[in-house]
Design an enzyme around this catalytic site. Structure first.
Site, PDB file in Angstrom:
ATOM      1  N   LYS A 125      -1.066  -6.662   3.173  1.00 37.94           N
ATOM      2  CA  LYS A 125      -0.573  -6.405   4.884  1.00 37.94           C
ATOM      3  C   LYS A 125      -0.106  -4.786   4.765  1.00 37.94           C
ATOM      4  O   LYS A 125      -0.423  -4.204   5.546  1.00 37.94           O
ATOM      5  CB  LYS A 125       0.829  -7.154   4.998  1.00 37.94           C
ATOM      6  CG  LYS A 125       0.273  -8.598   5.390  1.00 37.94           C
ATOM      7  CD  LYS A 125       1.495  -9.512   5.678  1.00 37.94           C
ATOM      8  CE  LYS A 125       1.185 -10.951   5.806  1.00 37.94           C
ATOM      9  NZ  LYS A 125       2.377 -11.674   6.325  1.00 37.94           N
ATOM     10  N   ASP A 143       0.503  -8.868  10.393  1.00 38.79           N
ATOM     11  CA  ASP A 143       1.937  -9.268   9.978  1.00 38.79           C
ATOM     12  C   ASP A 143       2.482 -10.435  10.844  1.00 38.79           C
ATOM     13  O   ASP A 143       1.514 -11.059  11.546  1.00 38.79           O
ATOM     14  CB  ASP A 143       2.951  -8.047  10.029  1.00 38.79           C
ATOM     15  CG  ASP A 143       2.776  -7.321  11.540  1.00 38.79           C
ATOM     16  OD1 ASP A 143       2.933  -8.122  12.450  1.00 38.79           O
ATOM     17  OD2 ASP A 143       2.596  -6.159  11.556  1.00 38.79           O
TER      18      ASP A 143
END
Length: 216
Positions: A125, A143
């Site tokens: 991420k 996210d």
DNA sequence: AACTCGGGGCA
DNA sequence: TGCCCAGAGTT
């Protein structure tokens, strides 16, 4: 086979509305260069971006580069970033990352996904955030906000992060990836919250699967 | 897949 | 008080 719920016209309408709602998304990103974004994003794990900004602002005033960060001990840096949580681990990771940046990347933030993910504290991420936000490459950082909001709105249709990223790359024009990422995150923070979303303030409820579920 | 790291904000 | 937050690393 997964199928994205909204058709192309509906997706275009949703993105246009998000753009309208969050016109200054770019300027709300509180970083000035790739290094600041990288460190900020490492700190952002399981922590609100508001608190990250409060911590990084004074930190980068005094320690704006990897070599400056490296003048801090693990304990000292830990005190600086304490309010972001997991500070022992993050302090160690950030110092190790700064060390690697100096040793292997000339003090700069690498642009390759592999090199980024080799940095301690940088996972998929975080790497995607840096790649898409700073280097404008082909990535959408999924996210928790992006995952929740995009699936509620029908820009994606998946129960996991990886497939959601694939859905978003298909359902959003490439030129909008970076902007859309910011719009969706801001929407997730301010309105489309995890627990008690402010649906009465949301102009997108006609597209929203979550709203449909809640109101039936 | 499950577990650990964690302080601070908010209800 | 309990829940949650721009996740990553280890087992």
């Amino acid at each position: 086979m997964r199928k994205i719920r909204l058709n192309k016209e509906e997706r275009t309408a949703v993105l246009a509305e998000l753009k309208n709602m969050y016109p200054n998304a770019e300027s709300e990103l509180n970083f000035r260069n790739p290094f600041e974004l990288l460190i900020s994003t490492i700190l952002a794990a399981q922590c609100t971006d508001k608190r990250v900004n409060q911590v990084t602002k004074p930190l980068f005033e005094k320690y704006p580069t990897p070599e400056r960060i490296l003048t801090l001990t693990e304990v000292e840096l830990g005190q600086w970033i304490k309010s972001c949580g997991f500070y022992n681990m993050k302090s160690k990771n950030i110092l190790a990352t700064c060390h690697l940046l100096m040793e292997k990347h000339g003090g700069e933030v690498p642009e390759e996904r592999e090199a980024l993910m080799a940095l301690p504290g940088v996972g998929r991420k975080t790497a995607n955030v840096v790649i898409s936000n700073v280097f404008g490459q082909d990535a959408i950082a999924v996210d928790t906000h992006v995952f929740r909001v995009s699936n509620r709105l029908g820009l994606a249709h998946s129960d996991n992060v990886d497939d959601t990223e694939q859905d978003l790359m298909k359902s959003i024009p490439k030129s909008m990836w970076s902007d859309a990422h910011h719009w969706i995150i801001l929407h997730g923070r301010r309105i489309c919250k995890a627990r008690r979303p402010l649906c009465e303030e949301c102009p997108l409820t006609t597209y929203c699967l979550h709203y449909k579920k809640m109101s039936t």
